[in-house]
Design a protein around this motif. Structure first.
Motif, PDB file in Angstrom:
ATOM      1  N   VAL A  13      -2.953 -51.666   7.493  1.00 19.74           N
ATOM      2  CA  VAL A  13      -4.234 -51.243   8.076  1.00 19.74           C
ATOM      3  C   VAL A  13      -4.826 -52.386   8.918  1.00 19.74           C
ATOM      4  N   ALA A  14      -4.666 -53.612   8.410  1.00 17.45           N
ATOM      5  CA  ALA A  14      -5.244 -54.772   9.097  1.00 17.45           C
ATOM      6  C   ALA A  14      -4.652 -54.952  10.497  1.00 17.45           C
ATOM      7  N   LYS A  15      -3.365 -54.604  10.657  1.00 14.07           N
ATOM      8  CA  LYS A  15      -2.742 -54.770  11.983  1.00 14.07           C
ATOM      9  C   LYS A  15      -3.372 -53.819  13.003  1.00 14.07           C
ATOM     10  N   LEU A  16      -3.697 -52.611  12.558  1.00 18.00           N
ATOM     11  CA  LEU A  16      -4.381 -51.671  13.459  1.00 18.00           C
ATOM     12  C   LEU A  16      -5.798 -52.164  13.762  1.00 18.00           C
ATOM     13  N   ALA A  17      -6.472 -52.693  12.729  1.00 19.84           N
ATOM     14  CA  ALA A  17      -7.826 -53.225  12.945  1.00 19.84           C
ATOM     15  C   ALA A  17      -7.787 -54.370  13.965  1.00 19.84           C
ATOM     16  N   LEU A  18      -6.754 -55.203  13.876  1.00 14.75           N
ATOM     17  CA  LEU A  18      -6.625 -56.318  14.833  1.00 14.75           C
ATOM     18  C   LEU A  18      -6.488 -55.790  16.260  1.00 14.75           C
ATOM     19  N   PHE A  19      -5.670 -54.772  16.419  1.00 15.29           N
ATOM     20  CA  PHE A  19      -5.500 -54.157  17.748  1.00 15.29           C
ATOM     21  C   PHE A  19      -6.848 -53.649  18.265  1.00 15.29           C
ATOM     22  N   LEU A  20      -7.600 -52.953  17.403  1.00 13.79           N
ATOM     23  CA  LEU A  20      -8.881 -52.368  17.839  1.00 13.79           C
ATOM     24  C   LEU A  20      -9.948 -53.444  18.069  1.00 13.79           C
ATOM     25  N   ALA A  21      -9.833 -54.558  17.364  1.00 15.41           N
ATOM     26  CA  ALA A  21     -10.812 -55.644  17.528  1.00 15.41           C
ATOM     27  C   ALA A  21     -10.564 -56.423  18.816  1.00 15.41           C
ATOM     28  N   SER A  22      -9.316 -56.493  19.230  1.00 10.35           N
ATOM     29  CA  SER A  22      -8.948 -57.397  20.323  1.00 10.35           C
ATOM     30  C   SER A  22      -8.987 -56.686  21.678  1.00 10.35           C
ATOM     31  N   ASP A  23      -8.792 -57.478  22.734  1.00  9.58           N
ATOM     32  CA  ASP A  23      -8.787 -56.916  24.091  1.00  9.58           C
ATOM     33  C   ASP A  23      -7.556 -56.056  24.359  1.00  9.58           C
ATOM     34  N   LEU A  24      -6.579 -56.093  23.441  1.00 11.25           N
ATOM     35  CA  LEU A  24      -5.406 -55.219  23.614  1.00 11.25           C
ATOM     36  C   LEU A  24      -5.836 -53.753  23.684  1.00 11.25           C
ATOM     37  N   SER A  25      -6.978 -53.434  23.055  1.00 10.53           N
ATOM     38  CA  SER A  25      -7.460 -52.046  23.049  1.00 10.53           C
ATOM     39  C   SER A  25      -8.693 -51.889  23.945  1.00 10.53           C
ATOM     40  N   GLY A  26      -8.788 -52.736  24.972  1.00  5.84           N
ATOM     41  CA  GLY A  26      -9.997 -52.795  25.803  1.00  5.84           C
ATOM     42  C   GLY A  26     -10.422 -51.484  26.454  1.00  5.84           C
ATOM     43  N   TYR A  27      -9.492 -50.536  26.611  1.00  9.20           N
ATOM     44  CA  TYR A  27      -9.860 -49.252  27.252  1.00  9.20           C
ATOM     45  C   TYR A  27      -9.844 -48.101  26.241  1.00  9.20           C
ATOM     46  N   ILE A  28      -9.959 -48.445  24.958  1.00 12.90           N
ATOM     47  CA  ILE A  28      -9.923 -47.430  23.898  1.00 12.90           C
ATOM     48  C   ILE A  28     -11.263 -47.390  23.178  1.00 12.90           C
ATOM     49  N   THR A  29     -11.944 -46.258  23.228  1.00 12.77           N
ATOM     50  CA  THR A  29     -13.184 -46.106  22.461  1.00 12.77           C
ATOM     51  C   THR A  29     -13.380 -44.645  22.061  1.00 12.77           C
ATOM     52  N   GLY A  30     -14.102 -44.449  20.949  1.00 13.21           N
ATOM     53  CA  GLY A  30     -14.396 -43.095  20.464  1.00 13.21           C
ATOM     54  C   GLY A  30     -13.202 -42.402  19.823  1.00 13.21           C
ATOM     55  N   GLN A  31     -12.200 -43.182  19.423  1.00 11.03           N
ATOM     56  CA  GLN A  31     -10.969 -42.586  18.906  1.00 11.03           C
ATOM     57  C   GLN A  31     -10.849 -42.749  17.388  1.00 11.03           C
ATOM     58  N   VAL A  32     -10.068 -41.866  16.804  1.00 10.25           N
ATOM     59  CA  VAL A  32      -9.728 -41.967  15.375  1.00 10.25           C
ATOM     60  C   VAL A  32      -8.218 -42.177  15.325  1.00 10.25           C
ATOM     61  N   ILE A  33      -7.785 -43.306  14.805  1.00 14.68           N
ATOM     62  CA  ILE A  33      -6.347 -43.604  14.791  1.00 14.68           C
ATOM     63  C   ILE A  33      -5.883 -43.683  13.333  1.00 14.68           C
ATOM     64  N   SER A  34      -4.834 -42.932  13.025  1.00 13.91           N
ATOM     65  CA  SER A  34      -4.321 -42.889  11.649  1.00 13.91           C
ATOM     66  C   SER A  34      -3.302 -43.989  11.419  1.00 13.91           C
ATOM     67  N   VAL A  35      -3.308 -44.514  10.187  1.00 15.79           N
ATOM     68  CA  VAL A  35      -2.239 -45.421   9.759  1.00 15.79           C
ATOM     69  C   VAL A  35      -1.862 -44.908   8.367  1.00 15.79           C
ATOM     70  N   CYS A  36      -0.844 -44.033   8.335  1.00 17.52           N
ATOM     71  CA  CYS A  36      -0.657 -43.192   7.146  1.00 17.52           C
ATOM     72  C   CYS A  36       0.807 -42.842   6.877  1.00 17.52           C
ATOM     73  N   GLY A  37       1.732 -43.560   7.477  1.00 14.73           N
ATOM     74  CA  GLY A  37       3.148 -43.279   7.234  1.00 14.73           C
ATOM     75  C   GLY A  37       3.553 -41.873   7.662  1.00 14.73           C
ATOM     76  N   GLY A  38       2.757 -41.269   8.544  1.00  9.87           N
ATOM     77  CA  GLY A  38       3.083 -39.933   9.040  1.00  9.87           C
ATOM     78  C   GLY A  38       2.449 -38.805   8.249  1.00  9.87           C
ATOM     79  N   MET A  39       1.680 -39.165   7.217  1.00  8.62           N
ATOM     80  CA  MET A  39       1.109 -38.155   6.308  1.00  8.62           C
ATOM     81  C   MET A  39       0.248 -37.098   6.994  1.00  8.62           C
ATOM     82  N   SER A  40      -0.485 -37.529   8.024  1.00  7.74           N
ATOM     83  CA  SER A  40      -1.474 -36.601   8.601  1.00  7.74           C
ATOM     84  C   SER A  40      -0.850 -35.591   9.546  1.00  7.74           C
ATOM     85  N   THR A  41       0.439 -35.748   9.876  1.00 10.18           N
ATOM     86  CA  THR A  41       1.005 -34.877  10.905  1.00 10.18           C
ATOM     87  C   THR A  41       1.667 -33.651  10.268  1.00 10.18           C
TER      88      THR A  41
END
Ligand code: NAI
Length: 248
Positions: free
Chosen positions: A220-248
């Motif tokens: 989960v922390a790796k996804l949080a790092l992506f969302l915290a950093s400029d790597l995700s600079g054009y991403i907002t208002g999104q819900v991103i799952s980290v669930c081993g595929g469970m939600s699909t």
């Protein structure tokens, strides 16, 4: 240079579990870390020590994220000490699982207050400083059950679904000032929260996960790092799952 060098992150409920992993992951990328949990104890102290040993600033604050006044107080103290907050992770959360038939009003109210109202409290307290600096990343810890529901978790699912509406609204309110707001929807993650579940319940969850394992707080922390950093600079208002595929 780390992905978060020169940044300050504030993480709620970080003494253990997912919040702790996020604090350590952000620190490894150069962020100074302010964090909260319910009481100042050996968990808070050891996290402070671990981060300070990396040559960064770290302080843990005893604070109840469900209390509006306490959030105002602690954010004031953090801004005094750290001067700014670039990343807010609204992570604190609890469960009081039971079928609606047995759920008490107290079970409902507590989960909504700790999981949902806390996010209003902290975001409202921090927004002024982010608006002034015209930048920021806000990350809200939702859950896959906030998207798809789960029997025995109507209070928890409702709180986590509420967070999604809040996230999308704040992304629209604050986007013009370059403040982003996204939600993470973890699946089954191995922490104190899930260790309370019986072996049967646990085995049933694992069966529904295409990757056939529970996630780690680090996943989960790796996804949080992506969302915290400029790597995700054009991403907002999104819900991103980290669930081993469970939600699909
Ligand atoms: P955890 O129970 O291991 O850690 C949660 C931390 O939040 C604890 O240190 C606790 O003392 C703190 N906390 C609780 N109430 C608080 C309050 N009012 N103010 C400040 N701190 C408070 O839980 P875990 O698993 O690390 O969960 C973190 C977040 O991730 C929660 O929001 C949870 O709902 C969410 N989540 C967890 C999943 C899992 O499978 N473990 C799945 C989906 C979402």
């Amino acid at each position: 240079m780390g992905l978060l060098s020169g940044k300050t992150a504030l993480i709620t409920g970080a003494a253990r579990g997912i919040g702790r992993a996020i604090a350590l992951t952000f620190a490894r990328e150069g962020a100074n870390i302010a964090f909260t949990d319910l009481k100042y104890d050996e968990h808070i102290q050891s996290l402070e020590e671990e981060i300070r040993a990396m040559g960064l600033k770290a302080r843990g604050y005893a604070s109840d994220a469900s209390s509006f006044e306490d959030c105002e107080r602690v954010v004031g103290e953090i801004l005094n000490e750290f001067e700014k907050v670039d990343v807010l992770v609204n992570n604190a959360g609890i469960t009081r699982d039971t079928l609606l038939m047995r759920m008490t009003e107290a079970d409902w109210d507590l989960v909504i207050k700790v999981n949902l109202k806390s996010v209003f409290n902290m975001t409202k307290a921090i927004q002024g400083s982010m608006l002034k600096q015209r930048s920021g990343s806000i990350i809200n810890m939702s859950s896959v059950v906030g998207v798809r529901g789960n029997a025995g978790q109507s209070n928890y699912s409702a709180s986590k679904a509420g967070l999604i509406g809040f996230t999308k609204s704040i992304a629209q309110e604050l986007g013009t000032r370059s403040i982003r707001c996204n939600a993470i929807a973890p699946g089954f993650i191995e922490t104190d929260m899930t260790s309370k579940l019986s072996d049967d319940v646990r085995a049933n969850w694992i069966k529904t996960i295409p990757l056939r394992r529970g996630g780690t707080p680090g996943d989960v922390a790796k996804l949080a790092l992506f969302l915290a950093s400029d790597l995700s600079g054009y991403i907002t208002g999104q819900v991103i799952s980290v669930c081993g595929g469970m939600s699909t």
